[in-house]
Scaffold this motif. Structure first.
Motif, PDB file in Angstrom:
ATOM      1  N   HIS A   1      65.222  49.398  61.745  1.00  0.00           N
ATOM      2  CA  HIS A   1      64.574  49.121  63.040  1.00  0.00           C
ATOM      3  C   HIS A   1      65.151  47.857  63.680  1.00  0.00           C
ATOM      4  CE1 HIS A   1      61.487  45.854  63.277  1.00  0.00           C
ATOM      5  NE2 HIS A   1      61.759  45.775  61.989  1.00  0.00           N
TER       6      HIS A   1
ATOM      7  N   THR B   1      55.273  59.900  57.576  1.00  0.00           N
ATOM      8  CA  THR B   1      55.257  59.266  58.907  1.00  0.00           C
ATOM      9  C   THR B   1      56.058  60.114  59.892  1.00  0.00           C
ATOM     10  OG1 THR B   1      55.332  57.186  57.691  1.00  0.00           O
ATOM     11  CG2 THR B   1      55.580  57.044  60.075  1.00  0.00           C
ATOM     12  N   TYR B   2      57.215  60.598  59.445  1.00  0.00           N
ATOM     13  CA  TYR B   2      58.102  61.384  60.307  1.00  0.00           C
ATOM     14  C   TYR B   2      57.385  62.653  60.782  1.00  0.00           C
ATOM     15  CZ  TYR B   2      62.426  63.836  61.727  1.00  0.00           C
ATOM     16  OH  TYR B   2      63.404  64.504  62.430  1.00  0.00           O
TER      17      TYR B   2
ATOM     18  N   LEU C   1      54.725  61.860  63.318  1.00  0.00           N
ATOM     19  CA  LEU C   1      55.309  61.526  64.630  1.00  0.00           C
ATOM     20  C   LEU C   1      55.733  62.796  65.364  1.00  0.00           C
ATOM     21  CD1 LEU C   1      57.498  58.411  63.694  1.00  0.00           C
ATOM     22  CD2 LEU C   1      55.585  58.421  65.294  1.00  0.00           C
TER      23      LEU C   1
ATOM     24  N   SER D   1      54.197  60.304  70.636  1.00  0.00           N
ATOM     25  CA  SER D   1      55.022  59.390  69.818  1.00  0.00           C
ATOM     26  C   SER D   1      56.304  59.053  70.582  1.00  0.00           C
ATOM     27  CB  SER D   1      55.364  60.055  68.487  1.00  0.00           C
ATOM     28  OG  SER D   1      55.963  61.310  68.737  1.00  0.00           O
ATOM     29  N   SER D   2      56.790  57.801  70.370  1.00  0.00           N
ATOM     30  CA  SER D   2      57.978  57.372  71.135  1.00  0.00           C
ATOM     31  C   SER D   2      59.253  57.804  70.413  1.00  0.00           C
ATOM     32  CB  SER D   2      57.976  55.854  71.297  1.00  0.00           C
ATOM     33  OG  SER D   2      58.374  55.260  70.084  1.00  0.00           O
TER      34      SER D   2
ATOM     35  N   ASP E   1      60.469  55.388  67.622  1.00  0.00           N
ATOM     36  CA  ASP E   1      59.812  55.497  66.317  1.00  0.00           C
ATOM     37  C   ASP E   1      60.404  56.651  65.506  1.00  0.00           C
ATOM     38  OD1 ASP E   1      58.249  53.414  66.968  1.00  0.00           O
ATOM     39  OD2 ASP E   1      56.466  54.580  67.518  1.00  0.00           O
TER      40      ASP E   1
ATOM     41  N   VAL F   1      63.777  55.642  64.195  1.00  0.00           N
ATOM     42  CA  VAL F   1      63.671  54.712  63.064  1.00  0.00           C
ATOM     43  C   VAL F   1      63.404  55.494  61.780  1.00  0.00           C
ATOM     44  CG1 VAL F   1      62.235  52.902  62.019  1.00  0.00           C
ATOM     45  CG2 VAL F   1      62.958  52.688  64.400  1.00  0.00           C
ATOM     46  N   GLN F   2      62.448  56.421  61.831  1.00  0.00           N
ATOM     47  CA  GLN F   2      62.125  57.196  60.625  1.00  0.00           C
ATOM     48  C   GLN F   2      63.314  58.051  60.195  1.00  0.00           C
ATOM     49  OE1 GLN F   2      59.659  56.605  58.624  1.00  0.00           O
ATOM     50  NE2 GLN F   2      58.935  55.133  60.115  1.00  0.00           N
TER      51      GLN F   2
END
Length: 1077
Positions: free
Chosen positions: A424, A473-474, A477, A483-484, A487, A490-491
Motif C-alpha cells: 500500500h 478481505t479481497y 471487497l 469498495s474503492s 483497496d 492493495v489486496q
C-alpha cells in the motif's frame, strides 16, 4: 604533419577547442587535426615540448594520451632506450610538478603504468629495466603529502593496469598472463606490505581528515590495498558481472600477513576511526580478506582467523553508526555473506561469541528487511547468508547449538510481512514496484525457498494465516458495492506476493528431507491458491490483474516441478488434502486444472505477451515431461483465438512456435501412422497457406496482411517441425509441405528479403526442415526427395544471399538485425543439410546440376562481405560459421582447395583468430577445421613426392598458395603451442589433433620455436625444458595415421604437465617475437 597545425600555440588552441567548445563542427575539426598530429612522425618531440612549455592543462593531457598511444603500438614499436627515457621523464615531471590538474596527473601515471607493463620483460645488460617500481616510488613517499599521494597512486594504477586484460586484441592474453604472474611473484606482496605499513603509520598519527590532501592520501592507500587484494592471482579473469561469492587465491608466500592478526585488526580499527566517506573502501578490503582461500590455513589457524573476523563483525554490529550510509551498508552486507560462503557452519558455531553474533546478525537482517525501501540491492547478500546457513543445518556435526531454529523463522517472517506491508506504501506514494523486476523477485524467492523450509511448520502457519486474512478481505471487497479500486488493488498486490512466496516454499521441498506432515502442509497452501484462482478466473470477463496471473504461473511452475511427474509418489499427503478440499483425487484431475488454466489464459490474456509466453512455456514443459494424451484434443478446439490476429505486430508472434511445439508433441502421442488425423490437425494451416498463395497470385494485394499471415504460419510450422522428431510423423509433414507450399516460401524470400521480421522466420523454418534431428529424414531407396530438398535449400540460400548483398552498406547498429542474423541462419541451414547424411553430393557434378556449387559460392560471397571482427563479435554468427566451416573442411575440401588465394587467406585467418576465442565451441570447431586442412595438405605433399599420377590443378594451386604464405600456418602452430604451454587450455585433446600435422609441415620452424622457448627460460631450467620437447616427439613417426596421432596426444598431455611443473617455480619470460605475435 598538416600545414595548418603550426607550433605549440596552434596545438593549444586545438586542445581548448576539443575539450571546451560546445560547437560540434569546431570540435570535429579540432579532433581531425589532432588525429593527424598523433600520426605525424615528429609527434614524440612535439609531446615533450607541450609538456615542457604548454600553458594549459589540456595540452598536457593531449601529450600524455599521445605518448600512451605511441608506447602501446605493436607495429613499429618505440626502441627500448626511448621508452626508458619517457619513463624517467614522466617520473621527474611528476616529482617536480606535484600540483598539476588531477586529470593530467592521472594520464601521466597511466602512461607510466602502461610503459612498465608492456616493458616488463625487457632487458638491458641483464637487468629488467622496468621492474624496480618500488625504488621509483620511494622518493615520492619520503616527500610532501602531495608527493606521497602521487607515489601511492602510481603503485595503485600500476597494480590495476597489470591486472587488467588489454581491451585491444594486439596484446595477446598469453603475454598478459605472463606479465601478471611475474609481477605477482616479484613485486605484489612488497607493494601490499608497503600499503599496510603506510596505513598503520597513518592510523597511528592523528590525521586531520578535514584536510583535503590527507583525506586524499588515505583514500589512495585504501585503493592500493584493495587493488592488491583484488588481484587476479591465478588468471581466472572473472568479470564484474560474475557471481560475487568467489574465493581470493592468495599465494602461499603471503601467509605471514594473514596469520598475523594485526593485518585484520588494522582494517577493523580503521573502519571505526575514519569518516563514512572512506569506510566503504575499508569494508571492501575486509570482504576480500574474509574470502581468502581456505587452504591457506590449517584447521587451528583458520579457527583463530575466523574468530578475529567474527569479533570484528560483532564490533561493527554493536556500533552501527556508519551503517546508515548506503555504500557502507552494501559492503557490510557483502562481508556478512562471505562469513558463510567461505566458512562452514560447524566452524562458525565454535567461535566464542557465536550466540551473541548470530543474534545481532538476525536483528540486523530483520531490521534491514523491514526497511525494504532502503538499499534494495543489498538484501540479496543478507538472504544468501541465511540461505546458506539454513541449507547447512542437516549437515552440521558440531555439538554446539547453531540456534538457527530460533532466528531463521524471524527472518522468514520479516521478509514476508515486509513485502506485504510495502504494497500500500508503493501505491500511495507512486513508488517503483519491485514486482516489476522479475529477475530480482525470482532471485529473492529462490533464496527464501531454502530459508522458509527451515522450521517449515512456522512458515506454513504464518502463510496460511496471512493468506486467509488477505483472501477474506479481497472477497468482501469484491462483494461490497462501495469498495474503492485502490483497496482492491492493495489486496491483489498482497495476494500476488503470497502466491509467489507459496510457489517458492513448495519449490524448496527437498525429497530426502521431507516428511508426510510437510507434504500435508504443502496441500493446505496449494488448496488456497487454487481456490483463489477459481475466484479470479470467474472475474476475468470483467477485470484481471496481470501481476497476480504471473504469480499464479510461477506457482504452477514450482508445483509442476515438485508434484507432477513419474518420480512423485501418488500416495503423497498433498493429494489427500486436495481430494478432501477440492475433490481433486489424483494427478490426472490436477492436470485437467492445469490445462483449464492454460486455456483460460490463452482465451483472456492473448494480448498480454508476458502471460501468454509463460503460459505456453508451462504447456511446453508439461508436454515434454508428461504424456497428456487425453488432453490434447481439448486443446485443439482452441486454435481459433490463436489464428492470425490483425492487431499483432510481426515480431509479437514468437509465442506461436512454443505453442505449436507443445501441440505437436501432444499430437504425436497417439498419432502413429494416422494420416487423416494429421490432415485434420493441419486444416487451419492448410487454409492459411492457401490464403497466402491466393494473395501472392494477384498483382494487388495487402502486403501487411500477407506478411502477417505468412509469418504466423511459418512460426507455427517451425513449432510442429521441431516437435516431430520421429520418421513417420516428420514424413507426413514433409509430404504436406513439399512440393505444394515450398514455392510460396521461396517467393516470400524474393519479395521481402530486406525485411528481417519476415525473412528470419522463413529461413529458420527451412533450417528446421533440413535438420536431420533423431534421424527423422530417411528417404526410401527409390525416393529423390533428399536431392530435391537440397535443391530447395540451395535455391533459398542463393536467392536470399544474392539479394541481401544488394543492400550495400548497413549502419553498424542495424547490421546484425538487417543482415547478419539472416546470414547466420543461412550458414546454420547449409551446415544442417551438408551434415544431414541424406544427400549424396557427388551426384550434382556427375549430372551437371549446379545446386551445390551455387550454395557454396553464395556462402563465399556472404562470408567475404562480413569483416573478421563481426565473425567473432556476434556469438550466434560465429557458432554457425565455424560449425559450417568444420563440415566443409571435412567433406568438401576439394571445394576449399579450388578457391581464390584471397578467399583461402580469409578463411585461414578466421580460423587463426577463432583459435583464441573465449567460446570453447568456436575454438574446438577451429581446431577441427585446421586439422582437416593440415591433413589434406600433408596428403597432397606426400602424393607429390611419390611418383603418383598428376593431381588435379586445384590441388596444385592450394599447395602453391600455402607455399607462398608459410607464415599463416606457422602463426597457427605458434598460437596452438602457446595456448597449450601458457594458458588454461580447456580443450587440450582438440588442440592436439592439428598440432602434429602443423609440426610435420613446418619442422624447421618448429625447431626454431622450440629453441626460442628453451632459451627464454632461466639457465637452470633450460635443460628440463629441452627434455620436455624431446619427450614430446618420442616415438612419433612422420605420418598422420590414427595410431600415431593418439600417441602424440598422450605425449602432449605429459608434455603440458611437465612444462607447467617446470615453470611454476620460475618467473619466466619469452622474448621471442614469434611466441608473442
Amino acid at each position: 604533419m598538416a600545414d595548418h597545425v603550426q607550433g605549440l600555440a596552434q596545438l593549444e588552441i586545438l586542445c581548448k577547442q576539443l575539450y571546451e567548445t560546445t560547437d560540434t563542427a569546431v570540435r570535429h575539426q579540432a579532433e581531425k587535426a589532432l588525429v593527424e598530429f598523433t600520426n605525424s612522425p615528429d609527434c614524440l618531440s612535439k609531446c615533450q615540448l607541450l609538456l615542457e612549455r604548454g600553458s594549459s592543462s589540456y595540452s598536457q593531457l593531449l601529450a600524455a594520451t599521445c605518448l600512451s598511444k605511441l608506447v602501446s603500438r605493436t607495429s613499429n614499436p618505440l626502441p627500448l632506450e626511448q621508452r626508458i627515457d619517457i619513463r624517467n621523464y614522466v617520473l621527474n615531471y611528476l616529482a617536480t610538478r606535484p600540483k598539476l590538474a588531477a586529470f593530467v596527473t592521472q594520464a601521466l601515471i597511466q602512461l607510466y603504468a602502461r610503459i612498465t607493463k608492456l616493458g616488463w620483460f625487457d632487458c638491458q645488460k641483464d637487468d629488467y629495466v622496468f621492474r624496480n617500481v618500488i625504488a621509483d616510488v620511494t622518493r615520492f613517499l619520503q616527500d610532501s603529502v602531495e608527493h606521497c599521494i602521487i607515489g601511492v597512486t602510481i603503485l595503485s594504477q600500476l597494480t590495476n593496469e597489470i591486472n587488467q586484460v588489454c581491451a585491444d586484441t594486439t596484446h595477446p592474453l598469453t603475454k598478459h598472463r605472463k606479465i601478471a604472474s611475474s609481477f605477482r611473484d616479484s613485486s605484489l606482496f612488497d607493494i601490499f606490505t608497503l600499503s599496510c605499513n603506510l596505513l598503520k603509520q597513518a592510523s597511528g598519527k592523528n590525521l586531520n581528515l578535514n584536510d583535503e590532501s590527507q583525506h586524499g592520501l588515505l583514500m589512495q592507500l585504501l585503493k592500493l590495498s584493495y587493488n592488491c587484494l583484488n588481484y587476479d592471482f591465478i588468471g581466472t579473469s572473472t568479470d564484474e558481472s560474475s557471481d560475487d561469492l568467489c574465493t581470493v587465491q592468495i599465494p602461499t608466500s603471503w601467509r605471514s600477513a594473514f596469520l598475523d592478526s594485526s593485518t585484520l585488526q588494522l582494517f577493523f580499527n580503521l573502519y571505526h576511526s575514519i569518516p563514512p566517506s572512506l569506510s566503504p573502501l575499508v569494508l571492501s578490503c575486509l570482504v576480500q580478506i574474509a574470502s581468502v582461500r581456505r587452504s591457506l590455513f590449517n584447521n587451528a589457524e583458520r579457527a583463530k582467523f575466523l574468530s578475529h573476523l567474527v569479533d570484528g563483525v560483532k564490533r561493527i554490529l554493536a556500533n552501527p553508526q556508519c551503517l546508515p550510509d548506503p555504500n557502507n551498508y552494501h559492503e557490510f552486507c557483502r562481508l556478512l555473506a562471505r562469513l558463510k560462503s567461505n566458512y562452514q557452519l560447524g566452524e562458525l558455531v565454535k567461535v566464542e561469541n557465536y550466540p551473541e553474533v548470530i543474534r545481532l546478525i538476525a536483528n540486523f537482517t530483520v531490521t534491514s528487511l523491514q526497511h525494504w525501501e532502503f538499499a534494495p540491492n543489498s538484501v540479496h547478500y543478507l538472504l544468501s547468508l541465511w540461505q546458506r546457513l539454513a541449507a547447512s543445518v542437516p549437515y552440521v556435526k558440531a555439538t554446539e547449538p547453531h540456534l538457527l531454529e530460533t532466528y531463521t523463522p524471524e527472518v522468514t517472517k520479516a521478509y514476508i510481512t515486509s513485502r506485504l506491508e510495502s504494497v500500500h506504501v508503493i501505491l500511495r506514494d507512486g513508488l517503483e514496484d519491485p514486482l516489476d523486476d522479475a529477475g530480482l523477485v525470482q532471485q529473492q524467492l529462490d533464496q527464501l525457498s531454502t530459508i522458509g523450509r527451515c522450521e517449515y511448520e512456522k512458515t506454513c502457519a504464518l502463510l496460511v494465516q496471512l493468506f486467509d486474512q488477505a483472501a477474506q478481505t479481497y472477497q468482501e471487497l469484491l462483494q461490497s458495492t462501495n469498495s474503492s479500486a485502490v483497496d482492491i488493488t492493495v489486496q491483489e498486490g498482497r495476494l500476488t506476493w503470497l502466491v509467489y512466496i507459496i510457489g517458492a516454499v513448495i519449490g524448496g521441498r527437498v525429497s530426502f528431507a521431507s516428511t508426510d506432515e510437510q507434504d500435508a502442509m504443502d496441500g493446505e497452501l496449494v488448496c488456497r491458491v487454487l481456490q483463489l484462482m477459481n475466484l479470479t478466473d470467474s472475474r476475468l470477463a470483467q477485470a484481471g490483474n496481470e501481476r497476480l496471473e504471473l504469480a499464479m504461473l510461477s506457482f504452477f511452475e514450482q508445483f509442476r516441478k515438485i508434484y507432477i511427474g513419474d518420480q512423485v509418489q501418488k500416495s503423497s499427503k498433498l493429494y489427500r488434502r486436495l481430494s478432501e478440499v477440492l475433490g481433486l483425487n489424483d494427478e490426472t484431475m490436477v492436470l485437467s486444472v492445469f490445462i483449464g488454466k492454460i486455456i483460460t489464459n490463452l482465451k483472456y490474456w492473448g494480448q498480454c505477451e508476458p502471460i501468454t509466453s509463460k503460459t505456453l512455456q508451462l504447456l511446453n514443459d508439461l508436454s515434454l515431461g508428461y504424456p497428456l494424451a487425453t488432453e490434447h484434443k481439448d486443446l485443439s478446439e482452441h486454435f481459433s483465438f490463436l489464428g492470425v490476429n490483425n492487431q499483432s505486430n510481426l515480431s509479437d508472434m514468437r509465442c506461436r512456435t512454443t505453442f505449436y511445439t507443445a501441440l505437436g508433441r501432444l499430437l504425436m502421442v497417439d498419432l502413429g501412422e494416422d494420416e487423416d488425423q494429421f490432415e485434420q490437425f493441419m486444416l487451419p494451416l492448410t487454409a492459411a497457406f492457401e490464403a497466402v498463395a491466393q494473395m501472392l497470385s494477384t498483382n494487388t494485394f495487402n502486403e501487411q496482411e500477407a506478411k502477417r499471415t505468412l509469418v504466423g504460419l511459418v512460426r507455427d510450422l517451425r513449432g510442429i517441425a521441431f516437435a516431430f522428431n520421429a520418421k513417420t510423423s516428420f514424413m507426413m509433414l514433409f509430404d504436406w509441405i513439399y512440393p505444394a507450399y515450398m514455392p510460396i516460401l521461396q517467393r516470400a524470400i524474393e519479395l521481402w528479403y530486406h525485411d528481417p521480421a519476415c525473412t528470419t522466420p522463413v529461413l529458420k523454418l527451412m533450417a528446421e526442415l533440413v535438420h536431420n534431428r533423431s534421424q527423422r529424414l530417411q528417404f526410401d531407396v527409390s525416393s529423390p526427395n533428399g536431392i530435391l530438398l537440397f535443391r530447395e535449400t540451395s535455391k533459398m540460400i542463393t536467392t536470399y544471399g544474392n539479394r541481401i548483398l544488394t543492400l550495400g552498406e548497413v549502419p553498424k547498429d542495424q547490421v546484425y538485425g538487417v543482415k547478419l542474423k539472416g546470414v547466420s541462419v543461412c550458414f546454420a541451414m547449409l551446415k544442417a543439410v551438408l551434415s544431414g547424411n541424406y544427400v549424396n553430393f557427388g551426384v550434382f557434378r556427375l549430372y551437371g546440376d549446379d545446386a551445390l556449387d551455387n550454395a557454396l559460392q553464395t556462402f563465399i560471397k556472404l562470408l567475404l562481405s562480413i569483416p573478421h571482427s563481426d565473425l567473432l563479435d556476434y556469438p550466434k554468427l560465429s557458432q554457425s560459421f565455424y560449425s559450417l566451416l568444420e563440415v566443409l573442411t571435412q567433406d568438401h575440401m576439394n571445394f576449399i582447395a579450388s578457391l581464390e588465394p584471397h578467399v583461402v587467406m580469409y578463411i585461414l585467418s578466421s580460423i587463426s583468430e577463432g583459435l583464441t576465442a573465449l567460446d570453447t565451441m568456436v575454438c574446438t570447431g577451429c581446431c577441427s577445421s585446421l586439422d582437416h586442412i593440415v591433413t589434406y595438405l600433408f596428403k597432397q605433399l606426400s602424393r607429390s613426392t611419390k611418383k603418383r599420377p598428376t593431381p588435379m590443378a586445384t590441388d596444385d594451386r592450394f599447395l602453391h598458395i600455402m607455399q607462398q604464405h608459410p607464415e599463416m600456418i606457422q602463426q597457427m602452430l605458434s598460437t596452438v603451442l602457446n595456448i597449450i604451454i601458457f594458458e588454461d587450455c580447456r580443450n587440450q585433446w582438440s588442440m592436439s589433433r592439428p598440432l602434429l600435422g602443423l609440426i610435420l609441415l613446418n619442422e624447421k620452424y618448429f625447431a626454431d620455436l622450440r629453441n626460442s622457448i628453451v632459451n627464454s627460460q632461466p639457465p637452470e631450467k633450460q635443460q628440463a625444458m629441452h627434455l620436455c620437447f624431446e619427450n614430446l616427439m618420442e616415438g612419433i613417426e612422420r605420418n598422420l595415421l590414427t595410431k600415431n596421432r593418439d600417441r602424440f596426444t598422450q605425449n602432449l598431455s605429459v608434455f603440458r604437465r611437465e612444462v607447467n611443473d617446470s615453470m611454476k617455480n620460475s618467473t619466466y619470460g619469452v622474448n621471442s617475437n614469434d611466441m608473442m605475435s
